[in-house]
Design a protein around this motif. Structure first.
Motif, PDB file in Angstrom:
ATOM      1  N   ARG A 104     -28.137   5.660 -33.684  1.00 55.71           N
ATOM      2  CA  ARG A 104     -26.811   5.971 -33.155  1.00 55.71           C
ATOM      3  C   ARG A 104     -26.891   6.263 -31.664  1.00 55.71           C
ATOM      4  N   ARG A 105     -27.925   6.994 -31.281  1.00 54.87           N
ATOM      5  CA  ARG A 105     -28.069   7.323 -29.866  1.00 54.87           C
ATOM      6  C   ARG A 105     -28.199   6.033 -29.051  1.00 54.87           C
ATOM      7  N   LYS A 106     -29.022   5.108 -29.536  1.00 53.75           N
ATOM      8  CA  LYS A 106     -29.174   3.836 -28.822  1.00 53.75           C
ATOM      9  C   LYS A 106     -27.840   3.111 -28.730  1.00 53.75           C
ATOM     10  N   GLY A 107     -27.087   3.159 -29.832  1.00 52.25           N
ATOM     11  CA  GLY A 107     -25.762   2.533 -29.836  1.00 52.25           C
ATOM     12  C   GLY A 107     -24.834   3.186 -28.831  1.00 52.25           C
ATOM     13  N   LEU A 108     -24.895   4.499 -28.755  1.00 54.59           N
ATOM     14  CA  LEU A 108     -24.031   5.225 -27.814  1.00 54.59           C
ATOM     15  C   LEU A 108     -24.433   4.926 -26.370  1.00 54.59           C
ATOM     16  N   ILE A 109     -25.739   4.742 -26.161  1.00 55.75           N
ATOM     17  CA  ILE A 109     -26.196   4.405 -24.803  1.00 55.75           C
ATOM     18  C   ILE A 109     -25.631   3.044 -24.384  1.00 55.75           C
ATOM     19  N   TRP A 110     -25.726   2.079 -25.314  1.00 59.94           N
ATOM     20  CA  TRP A 110     -25.122   0.766 -25.036  1.00 59.94           C
ATOM     21  C   TRP A 110     -23.641   0.905 -24.735  1.00 59.94           C
ATOM     22  N   TRP A 111     -22.993   1.692 -25.565  1.00 61.97           N
ATOM     23  CA  TRP A 111     -21.547   1.880 -25.426  1.00 61.97           C
ATOM     24  C   TRP A 111     -21.238   2.492 -24.052  1.00 61.97           C
ATOM     25  N   MET A 112     -21.981   3.525 -23.704  1.00 62.92           N
ATOM     26  CA  MET A 112     -21.779   4.212 -22.432  1.00 62.92           C
ATOM     27  C   MET A 112     -22.021   3.263 -21.271  1.00 62.92           C
ATOM     28  N   PRO A 133     -24.016  12.371 -16.451  1.00 64.99           N
ATOM     29  CA  PRO A 133     -23.531  11.294 -15.589  1.00 64.99           C
ATOM     30  C   PRO A 133     -24.195  11.401 -14.214  1.00 64.99           C
ATOM     31  N   THR A 134     -24.513  10.242 -13.644  1.00 67.35           N
ATOM     32  CA  THR A 134     -25.224  10.275 -12.354  1.00 67.35           C
ATOM     33  C   THR A 134     -24.357  10.813 -11.227  1.00 67.35           C
ATOM     34  N   HIS A 135     -23.028  10.722 -11.337  1.00 67.36           N
ATOM     35  CA  HIS A 135     -22.194  11.161 -10.207  1.00 67.36           C
ATOM     36  C   HIS A 135     -21.963  12.671 -10.203  1.00 67.36           C
ATOM     37  N   THR A 136     -22.250  13.351 -11.284  1.00 62.30           N
ATOM     38  CA  THR A 136     -22.099  14.814 -11.269  1.00 62.30           C
ATOM     39  C   THR A 136     -23.437  15.504 -11.477  1.00 62.30           C
ATOM     40  N   GLN A 137     -24.313  14.834 -12.198  1.00 63.51           N
ATOM     41  CA  GLN A 137     -25.631  15.413 -12.541  1.00 63.51           C
ATOM     42  C   GLN A 137     -25.507  16.680 -13.386  1.00 63.51           C
ATOM     43  N   VAL A 138     -24.281  16.910 -13.898  1.00 58.45           N
ATOM     44  CA  VAL A 138     -24.091  18.098 -14.731  1.00 58.45           C
ATOM     45  C   VAL A 138     -24.079  17.665 -16.200  1.00 58.45           C
ATOM     46  N   PRO A 139     -24.985  18.182 -16.991  1.00 59.81           N
ATOM     47  CA  PRO A 139     -24.997  17.770 -18.398  1.00 59.81           C
ATOM     48  C   PRO A 139     -23.799  18.316 -19.167  1.00 59.81           C
ATOM     49  N   VAL A 140     -23.252  17.512 -20.021  1.00 59.73           N
ATOM     50  CA  VAL A 140     -22.238  17.989 -20.967  1.00 59.73           C
ATOM     51  C   VAL A 140     -22.727  17.610 -22.363  1.00 59.73           C
ATOM     52  N   HIS A 141     -22.219  18.301 -23.366  1.00 62.25           N
ATOM     53  CA  HIS A 141     -22.653  18.020 -24.735  1.00 62.25           C
ATOM     54  C   HIS A 141     -21.489  17.489 -25.551  1.00 62.25           C
ATOM     55  N   TRP A 163     -11.222  -7.530 -11.868  1.00 60.62           N
ATOM     56  CA  TRP A 163     -10.902  -6.132 -11.622  1.00 60.62           C
ATOM     57  C   TRP A 163     -11.557  -5.697 -10.314  1.00 60.62           C
ATOM     58  N   GLN A 164     -10.786  -4.898  -9.556  1.00 60.96           N
ATOM     59  CA  GLN A 164     -11.400  -4.371  -8.340  1.00 60.96           C
ATOM     60  C   GLN A 164     -12.575  -3.476  -8.734  1.00 60.96           C
ATOM     61  N   GLU A 165     -13.651  -3.646  -8.009  1.00 62.75           N
ATOM     62  CA  GLU A 165     -14.863  -2.887  -8.348  1.00 62.75           C
ATOM     63  C   GLU A 165     -14.651  -1.389  -8.252  1.00 62.75           C
ATOM     64  N   ASN A 166     -15.334  -0.678  -9.077  1.00 64.00           N
ATOM     65  CA  ASN A 166     -15.311   0.784  -9.014  1.00 64.00           C
ATOM     66  C   ASN A 166     -16.041   1.224  -7.744  1.00 64.00           C
ATOM     67  N   PRO A 167     -15.316   1.893  -6.833  1.00 61.97           N
ATOM     68  CA  PRO A 167     -15.965   2.286  -5.577  1.00 61.97           C
ATOM     69  C   PRO A 167     -17.030   3.378  -5.779  1.00 61.97           C
ATOM     70  N   TYR A 168     -16.932   4.046  -6.899  1.00 63.71           N
ATOM     71  CA  TYR A 168     -17.904   5.122  -7.156  1.00 63.71           C
ATOM     72  C   TYR A 168     -18.670   4.839  -8.451  1.00 63.71           C
ATOM     73  N   PRO A 169     -19.502   3.797  -8.430  1.00 64.13           N
ATOM     74  CA  PRO A 169     -20.196   3.437  -9.668  1.00 64.13           C
ATOM     75  C   PRO A 169     -21.150   4.553 -10.103  1.00 64.13           C
ATOM     76  N   PHE A 170     -21.280   4.688 -11.375  1.00 65.13           N
ATOM     77  CA  PHE A 170     -22.189   5.721 -11.906  1.00 65.13           C
ATOM     78  C   PHE A 170     -22.757   5.227 -13.226  1.00 65.13           C
ATOM     79  N   GLN A 171     -23.743   5.933 -13.697  1.00 64.72           N
ATOM     80  CA  GLN A 171     -24.264   5.684 -15.026  1.00 64.72           C
ATOM     81  C   GLN A 171     -24.334   7.010 -15.761  1.00 64.72           C
ATOM     82  N   CYS A 172     -24.701   6.967 -16.997  1.00 62.47           N
ATOM     83  CA  CYS A 172     -24.722   8.212 -17.764  1.00 62.47           C
ATOM     84  C   CYS A 172     -25.823   8.132 -18.822  1.00 62.47           C
ATOM     85  N   THR A 173     -26.706   9.084 -18.819  1.00 64.84           N
ATOM     86  CA  THR A 173     -27.754   9.110 -19.836  1.00 64.84           C
ATOM     87  C   THR A 173     -27.265   9.860 -21.071  1.00 64.84           C
ATOM     88  N   ILE A 174     -27.804   9.500 -22.203  1.00 56.71           N
ATOM     89  CA  ILE A 174     -27.506  10.204 -23.461  1.00 56.71           C
ATOM     90  C   ILE A 174     -28.843  10.577 -24.087  1.00 56.71           C
TER      91      ILE A 174
END
Lengths: 588, 588
Positions: free
Chosen positions: B316-324, B266-274, B233-244
């Motif tokens: 569950r949170r740890k699982g979601l972090i892995w998933w994310m 998410p690191t690319h927006t820095q705006v928290p969502v719930h 797959w072509q690499e994502n030009p805008y890689p990001f991560q996301c904390t939970i």
């Protein structure tokens, strides 16, 4: 644990030490020393040869002078059992011996009867003490032993049984309540009714009553001194240690008989001597009968099978080293003639000298009651009777509690060792196996960027395998020595009830004699003599207790340090294995 | 695992997507989408509305153009069951839903039917997938799952069941041998007889046969490129991560309903969502139906009870972090609209924007068959059909072996954790207790020279207690993360059989079409078209396999490192405790 023997044939001869044949309550037939037999003669006290009836201090028959009341009947006529009945001392009663040449020591030592000729017994562990299962391990605290045998793990890590020989040689450990001073109700300072009480058999009673006599050479003098913590044994001016190495299988009679020989090198002579377990055993018996209030360390346990297996030999050697350490540490034991003979006489090259020393030891007059004659003690003023009693009682509590906790720790260590050898090892190796399985699966992906990871995971699997092995090997390094130490101390703890009993017996005699003086039934001088001699016993007992505490603190400190050091080394090894494995991922 | 439903009332209407009520073989009653029903009309094929009978690729009904042979009967008349009988797709068949607004996705996605209004379901884990115990954990390798449930330890360390939703949304994981290309024996490049085969439901068949059509916007284009190891797959030009973070209990309707809300940044927006778990669940369903040959990571397992317990929330949170982490790592998933909507739309403040995006995602046309239209691939010359086949077969073996070993490792880790929490802890604490017991006994000896030792032994006892605690706490640090990782990968491994099946199905169509060309039954141009489209699928599949290996090596490397580091820290802590204890003996 007294076994009642039925005497089948009782032939009265001039020599009362000749052996009798008897049958015990379970029908086992065997020989026993005639001196244990209480004969009810047809005419009361008539024609009784001196020293014939009673086990008395080790003055040899030739020089024996019966005290005025020496021939009191042990049982009142109305209580007298039929002529053919008597009470043997204890479980370990020697009825299985071969050609018997009873010596005076047997009267109190309770029975080592080896002749010069039976050194070559095929059975290296053999002793004249009957190896009756029921007689084993019945230590000072039967309740504890019960829990020990219930809790003790089967298999390799087995709780050591206390040496049965010691119990036997000290005439069994009948609990103190079996020995109430019946004299209390009597009007005179009488003999103890129970002739098999430790107080009597040890010679304590005879000594306190002033009946012991013997010529004490200067070299035999033993000093109790006053240290900062109270009475203690005077230090050995020539301290030494002794290594035990090179257990070697030897054969005799063209290979018909085999035994293990150990090389002993005492530091004060630097001359190696070679000894077999049965030599240790013989020495132990000499010491146990010679020293009534000294806790002679028990030998490592006997074993019926596998005597030539490496594990057993190694374990026995470690046990003998511990034993030797305690022997050499004891100011009295370390200096005594028979031990020095054992340490220095080159039996293999000078058979004659060895036999001479052996015979001399077996004829030693300064045993039992006479041992107390050799004691030189501080002024009696240093002792307060009540303080002594309270100290002794405190120590009794201490030994009980220590025995409890030693038993508990032994059991825990045993279980912990077993778990490490089985469960812990298995768990770590299963982890190792699972990691290896994962790496094998990953190897199906042949891509280059995967290879490093696969190798690292495989390495990790091997590391966990190795850690499993480390767990299994570890108990030898740390828990086994702890258990060896505990076994040795459990032996000491089993000795002390008898030692305490002797001191208590003496104390009772003092109280009795005071009452008699108050009642005008005894001369003050005589009572003072009794008190003086009781003080001697108290000094010795307190010195022995002090010595016990000293070596206990020394041994447990060094053993705990050793244990923790070994544990630290172990966990460092484990950490190192893991670090090696972690390092493998650096290049992935 | 097909369940046969007996249709009780079957009302045919103009809109085939209206739901039917049915009863399964066990008598459970529920609704199901009418589109799954194969109606045997009174007059053959008459009056059948387009798209009415068969689950076909996700072209929306409005634009759907039935291919010439689209209405072939699935069952020959002579085999036809009574009108009220039909075959539902698989175990996860959604018959438990509430108010249903079926969307085109439901035709292949197999069933997420949440409306805008049912976000507030009290049951946070609720989904429209029936939670039938028998339908859970029946992964790609039934034999393995069997051993898993047998070997899995009860209690805290339990093997994660694979997400049933994924199985359901992929139409169940009927093993490949259930989908022989029946077309092989047919004379034309026909439709697969099994309309519930993954190849058919995923849209793979429709795409290969050229039946997919849709307008691909430039923004929807997805590129497969040729890397050093083949297609990727072509690499994502805008890689990001996301904390939970901050799992917080929220209530609605005056406390009548409770749920846990997680803060995503998410690191690319820095705006928290719930987001709630059910939002994740909804997103998962969208992705699983949209991407036929991409392994969408499974969500952490659902749980019926204790949803508000700290342990569960943390797990569950740890699982979601892995998933994310896996979502953000995937070049295609990370960039797709619905995921970005999920990551960026502030649902709590802008309900309208959230619903808009939600509706848009549910009406997405580029799902299933159309997804393949969005793929831009290297020249077909880069692919050798046989090489592709061998690569795919190799990967199939790999997944099988990896699944085996992951299951084994999971089981071992589970057991190992359990042993540390119970047995290991107990053993070390028993040692601690025994040491403390010994020190308590020693304290009965009040002499000054004994006090230091007593304290040191008591300290050692406490140290072993603490070591026991360390053992019990350790699995959280090292084994739990390993098991979390394994659970995630077991989810991927359960996805791949279906992915492989789609590619295999396409390959079969190519072989078939070539034979038809040889036999003159098909135009070369048409066959070339089939081969081109099959190549597209192969490129995507190989890119996905490559991505899997990449993240696998990355994840297992870092997880093994983490595991070993934690183990090292643990053993160092143990060593430190022991060193502290050892130090206490210095002053004794």
């Amino acid at each position: 644990m007294l076994f009642f023997f039925l005497v089948l044939s009782l032939i009265f001869t001039e020599n009362p030490l000749l052996d009798r044949e008897g049958v015990n309550s379970r029908g086992d037939r065997g020989l026993f020393p005639a001196s244990y037999v209480q004969v009810i003669p047809p005419a009361r006290y008539a024609n009784v040869p001196p020293g014939g009836f009673e086990p008395l201090p080790a003055a040899p028959p030739a020089s024996f002078k019966p005290p005025p009341d020496a021939f009191q009947p042990l049982l009142q006529p109305q209580q007298a059992p039929p002529p053919s009945t008597f009470q043997p001392p204890a479980a370990g009663f020697p009825y299985g011996g071969g050609a018997l040449q009873p010596s005076p020591q047997q009267l109190y030592g309770g029975g080592y009867q080896a002749s010069d000729d039976d050194w070559d017994d095929e059975w290296d562990d053999s002793s004249t003490v009957a190896d009756e299962p029921g007689a084993l391990g019945s230590g000072a605290y039967p309740d504890l032993d019960g829990s020990s045998s219930a809790g003790g793990a089967a298999g390799r890590y087995r709780l050591s049984t206390r040496s049965d020989l010691s119990l036997a040689s000290r005439g069994g450990s009948a609990p103190p309540q079996h020995h109430p001073s019946g004299a209390k109700s009597s009007a005179t300072v009488s003999r103890n009714l129970n002739r098999f009480s430790t107080f009597v058999k040890s010679g304590g009673e005879a000594f306190v009553l002033g009946e012991a006599s013997g010529f004490v050479k200067d070299g035999d003098k033993l000093c109790v001194v006053l240290g900062p913590y109270g009475p203690e044994w005077q230090e050995n001016p020539y301290p030494f240690q002794c290594t035990i190495d090179d257990p070697t299988k030897q054969t005799k009679f063209k290979g018909m008989k085999s035994y293990i020989s150990y090389k002993l090198v005492p530091t004060h002579t630097q001359v190696p001597v070679h000894r077999r377990y049965k030599h240790f055993d013989w020495l132990y018996a000499r010491l146990a009968e010679k020293f009534p209030v000294i806790s002679v360390p028990h030998l490592p346990e006997k074993q019926a099978t596998g005597r030539f297996e490496e594990d057993f030999i190694s374990k026995r050697r470690k046990g003998l080293i511990w034993w030797m350490n305690h022997m050499a540490s004891h100011p009295v034991l370390a200096q005594c003639d028979v031990f020095q003979h054992f340490l220095t006489c080159p039996s293999s090259t000078d058979e004659k000298a060895w036999k001479q020393g052996k015979r001399k030891a077996e004829k030693d007059e300064m045993v039992g009651a006479n041992f107390f004659l050799t004691l030189s003690t501080p002024p009696a003023a240093a002792l307060d009777l009540q303080e002594v009693e309270s100290k002794i009682d405190g120590f009794k509590c201490f030994t009980k509690k220590m025995d409890d906790s030693a038993l508990q720790l032994n059991h825990t260590a045993n279980e912990f060792a077993r778990k490490q050898v089985t469960g812990f090892k298995k768990e770590y190796q299963k982890v190792g196996q699972s990691f290896r399985g994962l790496s094998q699966a990953f190897e199906l992906d042949q891509q280059a960027f995967s290879a490093g990871l696969n190798q690292a995971i495989a390495f990790t699997g091997d590391a966990y395998d190795a850690i499993g092995e480390l767990f299994a090997e570890q108990p030898r390094q740390d828990l086994d020595p702890v258990m060896d130490l505990l076994a040795l101390y459990q032996g000491h703890l089993a000795n002390f009830p008898d030692i305490i009993h002797v001191q208590k017996g003496a104390l009772t005699k003092v109280k009795e004699s005071r009452r008699h003086v108050e009642e005008g039934k005894m001369e003050l001088q005589k009572a003072d003599g009794i008190q003086d001699r009781c003080n001697t016993i108290s000094f010795a007992t307190l010195a022995e207790i002090h010595h016990f505490h000293q070596i206990r603190v020394r041994d447990f400190k060094s053993q705990m340090q050793h244990f923790l050091q070994q544990q630290i080394i172990f966990f460092q090894k484990v950490t190192q294995k893991l670090e090696e494995a972690l390092h493998k991922y650096d290049s992935v």
